[in-house]
Write a protein that holds these residues in place. Structure first.
Motif, PDB file in Angstrom:
ATOM      1  N   ILE A  20      53.443 -37.171  14.861  1.00 30.95           N
ATOM      2  CA  ILE A  20      52.020 -37.514  14.814  1.00 30.95           C
ATOM      3  C   ILE A  20      51.232 -36.589  15.732  1.00 30.95           C
ATOM      4  O   ILE A  20      50.240 -35.975  15.340  1.00 30.95           O
ATOM      5  N   VAL A  21      51.705 -36.513  16.987  1.00 32.41           N
ATOM      6  CA  VAL A  21      50.954 -35.757  17.992  1.00 32.41           C
ATOM      7  C   VAL A  21      50.897 -34.274  17.629  1.00 32.41           C
ATOM      8  O   VAL A  21      49.844 -33.652  17.685  1.00 32.41           O
ATOM      9  N   ARG A  22      52.028 -33.717  17.242  1.00 26.74           N
ATOM     10  CA  ARG A  22      52.090 -32.270  16.990  1.00 26.74           C
ATOM     11  C   ARG A  22      51.747 -31.908  15.553  1.00 26.74           C
ATOM     12  O   ARG A  22      51.846 -30.732  15.178  1.00 26.74           O
ATOM     13  N   ASN A  23      51.435 -32.915  14.748  1.00 28.68           N
ATOM     14  CA  ASN A  23      50.990 -32.651  13.382  1.00 28.68           C
ATOM     15  C   ASN A  23      52.058 -31.909  12.576  1.00 28.68           C
ATOM     16  O   ASN A  23      51.799 -30.865  11.978  1.00 28.68           O
ATOM     17  N   ILE A  24      53.283 -32.423  12.619  1.00 27.49           N
ATOM     18  CA  ILE A  24      54.398 -31.766  11.927  1.00 27.49           C
ATOM     19  C   ILE A  24      54.755 -32.566  10.680  1.00 27.49           C
ATOM     20  O   ILE A  24      54.892 -33.788  10.736  1.00 27.49           O
ATOM     21  N   GLN A  25      54.872 -31.851   9.561  1.00 30.60           N
ATOM     22  CA  GLN A  25      55.260 -32.504   8.306  1.00 30.60           C
ATOM     23  C   GLN A  25      56.710 -32.167   7.995  1.00 30.60           C
ATOM     24  O   GLN A  25      57.232 -31.128   8.402  1.00 30.60           O
ATOM     25  N   ILE A  26      57.338 -33.074   7.246  1.00 31.58           N
ATOM     26  CA  ILE A  26      58.726 -32.865   6.837  1.00 31.58           C
ATOM     27  C   ILE A  26      58.715 -32.358   5.394  1.00 31.58           C
ATOM     28  O   ILE A  26      58.045 -32.918   4.532  1.00 31.58           O
ATOM     29  N   ALA A  27      59.435 -31.268   5.163  1.00 30.19           N
ATOM     30  CA  ALA A  27      59.460 -30.715   3.810  1.00 30.19           C
ATOM     31  C   ALA A  27      60.522 -31.435   2.989  1.00 30.19           C
ATOM     32  O   ALA A  27      60.368 -31.629   1.795  1.00 30.19           O
ATOM     33  N   ASN A  28      61.575 -31.818   3.653  1.00 35.98           N
ATOM     34  CA  ASN A  28      62.778 -32.281   2.954  1.00 35.98           C
ATOM     35  C   ASN A  28      63.505 -33.249   3.874  1.00 35.98           C
ATOM     36  O   ASN A  28      63.672 -32.961   5.053  1.00 35.98           O
ATOM     37  N   GLY A  29      63.926 -34.424   3.375  1.00 37.05           N
ATOM     38  CA  GLY A  29      64.683 -35.356   4.213  1.00 37.05           C
ATOM     39  C   GLY A  29      63.767 -36.305   4.957  1.00 37.05           C
ATOM     40  O   GLY A  29      62.703 -36.680   4.468  1.00 37.05           O
ATOM     41  N   GLU A  30      64.168 -36.665   6.175  1.00 36.43           N
ATOM     42  CA  GLU A  30      63.363 -37.628   6.919  1.00 36.43           C
ATOM     43  C   GLU A  30      63.135 -37.211   8.363  1.00 36.43           C
ATOM     44  O   GLU A  30      63.768 -36.282   8.855  1.00 36.43           O
ATOM     45  N   LYS A  31      62.224 -37.969   9.031  1.00 39.23           N
ATOM     46  CA  LYS A  31      61.892 -37.676  10.427  1.00 39.23           C
ATOM     47  C   LYS A  31      62.897 -38.350  11.354  1.00 39.23           C
ATOM     48  O   LYS A  31      63.683 -39.197  10.932  1.00 39.23           O
ATOM     49  N   ILE A  51      69.179 -34.320   9.172  1.00 37.92           N
ATOM     50  CA  ILE A  51      68.542 -35.334   8.341  1.00 37.92           C
ATOM     51  C   ILE A  51      67.210 -34.856   7.745  1.00 37.92           C
ATOM     52  O   ILE A  51      66.637 -35.508   6.891  1.00 37.92           O
ATOM     53  N   GLY A  52      66.702 -33.728   8.221  1.00 38.00           N
ATOM     54  CA  GLY A  52      65.416 -33.279   7.671  1.00 38.00           C
ATOM     55  C   GLY A  52      65.138 -31.819   7.981  1.00 38.00           C
ATOM     56  O   GLY A  52      65.766 -31.218   8.854  1.00 38.00           O
ATOM     57  N   VAL A  53      64.203 -31.258   7.218  1.00 37.10           N
ATOM     58  CA  VAL A  53      63.746 -29.879   7.453  1.00 37.10           C
ATOM     59  C   VAL A  53      62.220 -29.916   7.554  1.00 37.10           C
ATOM     60  O   VAL A  53      61.554 -30.558   6.744  1.00 37.10           O
ATOM     61  N   MET A  54      61.704 -29.250   8.579  1.00 35.87           N
ATOM     62  CA  MET A  54      60.245 -29.229   8.780  1.00 35.87           C
ATOM     63  C   MET A  54      59.580 -28.290   7.783  1.00 35.87           C
ATOM     64  O   MET A  54      60.169 -27.290   7.355  1.00 35.87           O
ATOM     65  N   GLN A  55      58.325 -28.617   7.484  1.00 36.53           N
ATOM     66  CA  GLN A  55      57.542 -27.687   6.680  1.00 36.53           C
ATOM     67  C   GLN A  55      57.211 -26.449   7.514  1.00 36.53           C
ATOM     68  O   GLN A  55      56.888 -26.588   8.681  1.00 36.53           O
ATOM     69  N   PRO A  56      57.299 -25.265   6.920  1.00 35.05           N
ATOM     70  CA  PRO A  56      56.951 -24.078   7.721  1.00 35.05           C
ATOM     71  C   PRO A  56      55.493 -24.152   8.179  1.00 35.05           C
ATOM     72  O   PRO A  56      54.618 -24.606   7.467  1.00 35.05           O
ATOM     73  N   LYS A  57      55.281 -23.706   9.402  1.00 36.29           N
ATOM     74  CA  LYS A  57      53.946 -23.838   9.986  1.00 36.29           C
ATOM     75  C   LYS A  57      53.399 -22.494  10.439  1.00 36.29           C
ATOM     76  O   LYS A  57      52.213 -22.316  10.660  1.00 36.29           O
ATOM     77  N   GLY A  58      54.284 -21.543  10.586  1.00 41.76           N
ATOM     78  CA  GLY A  58      53.841 -20.239  11.085  1.00 41.76           C
ATOM     79  C   GLY A  58      53.679 -20.281  12.592  1.00 41.76           C
ATOM     80  O   GLY A  58      53.791 -21.345  13.210  1.00 41.76           O
ATOM     81  N   SER A  59      53.408 -19.135  13.145  1.00 42.37           N
ATOM     82  CA  SER A  59      53.255 -19.065  14.594  1.00 42.37           C
ATOM     83  C   SER A  59      51.978 -19.783  14.994  1.00 42.37           C
ATOM     84  O   SER A  59      50.958 -19.694  14.339  1.00 42.37           O
ATOM     85  N   THR A  60      52.042 -20.524  16.070  1.00 45.04           N
ATOM     86  CA  THR A  60      50.839 -21.208  16.529  1.00 45.04           C
ATOM     87  C   THR A  60      50.391 -20.592  17.841  1.00 45.04           C
ATOM     88  O   THR A  60      50.035 -21.273  18.780  1.00 45.04           O
TER      89      THR A  60
END
Lengths: 238, 403
Positions: free
Chosen positions: B133-144, B188-197
């Motif tokens: 929630i805080v870091r605004n990270i989405q999961i592409a595949n699987g679960e958090k 259990i999961g893979v994050m959605q790519p976000k690119g360099s921040t």
């Protein structure tokens, strides 16, 4: 037409003062053809510059058509030079980048004439100075000295001046070409009534004028009518 | 004298010396092009920094252990230099009502081996479920990673997109095993790519429950940071004050032994660094514009000297001082104006190409274009004025006699 009263011109170079003209009194009537003659250093060029409004006298008054030009601003003088006076110089002073027609048009740019009228007047002026018509798009470096001087005369004519000031107009030309140029000036004087002031140091050239004013050391020493005037003007010539 | 006559006279004298005009113009072209590219790159990087900071999640406050001295900046501070943030602090922050999510974070670098045998060294981040929630990270595949995973010390991992490729290639990693520091974890999961921040890329991270990280991997009870999400922008300063008050009390210290940063702090620090850099670079580029201007002055002086007799003649046949002044001035303005326009095209092209090749954000702003056109025309006027004045003041008699 031209009236000089007690004109004196003094040049200052550092501490040294040179008097080029001393108390010159002179009157030139409309449509006169006058030659100002004198050796080099006599002040004849300075006199021409003052008559031509290129220079201002140190003291004395100059009336051009009754107007005291001493009081006019630089811009007003430029305007008078543009409209009333035509200059013909020994070295022609044609702009090498411009062709014959453009060179003749140049003064009309500064008088703000319309494009069409300019070209018409320039062509007329070239005709009046007997410049061959098929050369009008040539550049100065393609012309002979005599032709260049004709272009310069046409340039002096283009704004229909009342006075033409010719400073040694034949100085860079051979005798024969010089005579043809004098012929053209005489023709303009007689046909159009343009006042001509000729500056020269040659007696022979001066004798084409009606009157010779002799000047030496900044003073007029003689003013005389030409007795056997050389008239090269014939009616059957162009 | 009519304006289009002036223009014609000016152009014809420039055309008479094409090579000289061209070379002089080149000075202005280079100057304007470099100013444009510097400003564009600067504006572009400002925007990309802004975007990446905002993509980290909005309305965040981050608590770091230790004190960052004012002026030293955020980046200069060594993270985790001090050890003061514990789970107690997280519990305490939970009492603040305007905080909607709390993400305690602990990070270490470890050797990681995948089931298929790939071996890499990467950053492992111990997190709670609020992290997403805080870091605004989405999961592409699987679960958090869930709160249950944290409580039950589950050895589960969520992989960043780059890490997934490194460890598994094209194989689906879900349910596969990886070994972090010789402990086995289940993916259990893979994050959605976000690119360099800007300065971190979660694409290169592996996420595990913080409990496992603290007890089994790092052997510590401290966190590297606690990020919190505030319910609205207006409450950020209020929450900042409350965090400080509560933690000072909890740590039983007189001065805070931690630092709190907001997104704005980080953003403004980075923006000011970029601004300084952009100004510095533009200034250097601006010097080349001035050098170009001196080139113009030089050329115009030469050209006026060469045309002394022409100017004398023009004056004799009726040119006013102003006519001459305007003509010469127009010549130099024309050089800078054309040079400026070509410079804008060149500068924009260079910026665009560099931006594409180096994959950096660029922003060719109207501001940059207007500034450089204005400056180059001004330079034309300033450096053209002296030669023009000199020409207009020539005495026709002297000028005609000039050899």
């Amino acid at each position: 037409m031209i009236e000089l009263k007690n004109i004196t011109k003094v040049y200052k170079t550092g501490e040294v003062e040179t008097t080029a003209l001393k108390n010159i009194n002179l009157k030139i009537e409309r449509s006169e053809f006058v030659a100002i003659m004198g050796p080099s250093g006599s002040g004849k060029s300075t006199l021409m510059h003052i008559i031509g409004l290129l220079d201002r006298p140190t003291s004395g008054e100059y009336f051009l058509e009754g107007i005291n030009v001493n009081r006019l601003s630089d811009n007003e003088l430029a305007n008078l030079r543009n409209k009333k006076i035509g200059f013909v110089f020994q070295a022609f002073y044609l702009l090498p980048r411009k062709n014959v027609l453009e060179n003749v048009i140049l003064p009309t740019i500064y008088s703000g004439l319309d494009q069409e009228l300019r070209e018409k007047k320039a062509k007329k002026a070239l005709k009046d100075s007997a410049f061959p018509e098929n050369f009008i798009y040539h550049y100065p470096n393609q012309l002979s000295g005599g032709m260049m001087q004709r272009v310069a005369i046409a340039r002096a004519l283009v704004n229909d001046p009342e006075i033409i000031l010719a400073d040694e107009p034949t100085g860079n030309l051979d005798t024969k070409t010089g005579e043809v140029i004098m012929h053209t000036l005489q023709k303009l004087n007689l046909e159009k009534g343009i006042t001509i002031v000729l500056i020269t140091h040659e007696e022979y050239i001066a004798q084409h004028a009606e009157k010779i004013i002799k000047i030496r050391d900044g003073e007029i020493i003689a003013e005389e009518k030409v007795k056997n005037r050389k008239i090269l003007y014939y009616n059957n010539e162009i | 004298m009519k304006f289009n006559d002036l223009l014609k006279e000016s152009l014809s004298s420039l055309k008479a010396n094409k090579l000289r005009t061209g070379l002089t113009m080149l000075g202005i072209i280079i100057g304007v092009a470099s100013v444009i590219s510097m400003i564009s790159l600067g504006e572009g990087s400002k925007i990309s920094i802004q975007r990446s900071i905002e993509s980290l999640g909005s309305n965040n406050l981050i608590v770091f252990p230790g004190i960052v001295q004012p002026g030293r900046g955020f980046i200069a501070s060594g993270r985790g230099g001090a050890e003061v943030l514990k789970i107690k602090d997280v519990e305490e922050l939970r009492k603040i009502e305007n905080i909607i999510a709390i993400s305690p974070e602990i990070q270490r670098r470890f050797q990681i081996v995948s089931e298929v045998g790939n071996n890499i060294n990467s950053t492992v981040l111990g997190i709670s479920s609020d992290f997403f929630i805080v870091r605004n990270i989405q999961i592409a595949n699987g679960e958090k990673i869930s709160e249950d995973n944290v409580k039950s010390f589950s050895r589960v991992a969520v992989l960043g997109s780059n890490i997934t490729k490194d460890l598994f290639g094209d194989i689906n990693p879900l349910g596969k095993k990886i070994r972090i520091n010789n402990l086995s974890f289940r993916v259990i999961g893979v994050m959605q790519p976000k690119g360099s921040t800007g300065f971190v890329s979660y694409d290169d991270f592996i996420l595990v429950p913080y409990s496992v990280m603290q007890k089994q991997l790092a052997g510590t009870e401290y966190f590297n940071s606690i990020a919190v999400k505030v319910d609205s922008k207006e409450n950020i300063e209020k929450v900042r004050g409350e965090i400080e008050e509560r933690l000072v009390k909890l740590h039983n210290v007189s001065e805070p032994d931690f630092s709190i940063f907001s997104q704005e702090d980080i953003l403004s620090t980075l923006t000011s660094v970029i601004n300084t850099f952009t100004i510095f670079l533009s200034f250097i580029a601006g010097i080349s514009l001035v050098v170009g201007g001196i080139g113009i002055m030089n050329m115009m002086l030469t050209s006026v000297t060469e045309r002394t007799r022409e100017i004398g003649l023009r004056k004799a046949i009726g040119a006013k001082r102003n006519d001459i002044l305007k003509q010469i001035l127009l010549e130099s303005i024309f050089i800078t104006l054309i040079g400026g326009l070509v410079g804008i095209i060149l500068g924009s092209t260079i910026t665009f190409v560099v931006g594409k090749i180096a994959n950096i954000n660029i922003l060719i702003s109207i501001k940059a274009i207007l500034i450089s056109v204005f400056i180059s025309t001004l330079i034309g006027m300033i450096f053209g004025y002296y030669p023009a004045k000199k020409a207009s003041n020539l005495d026709p008699i002297e000028a005609l006699k000039y050899e």
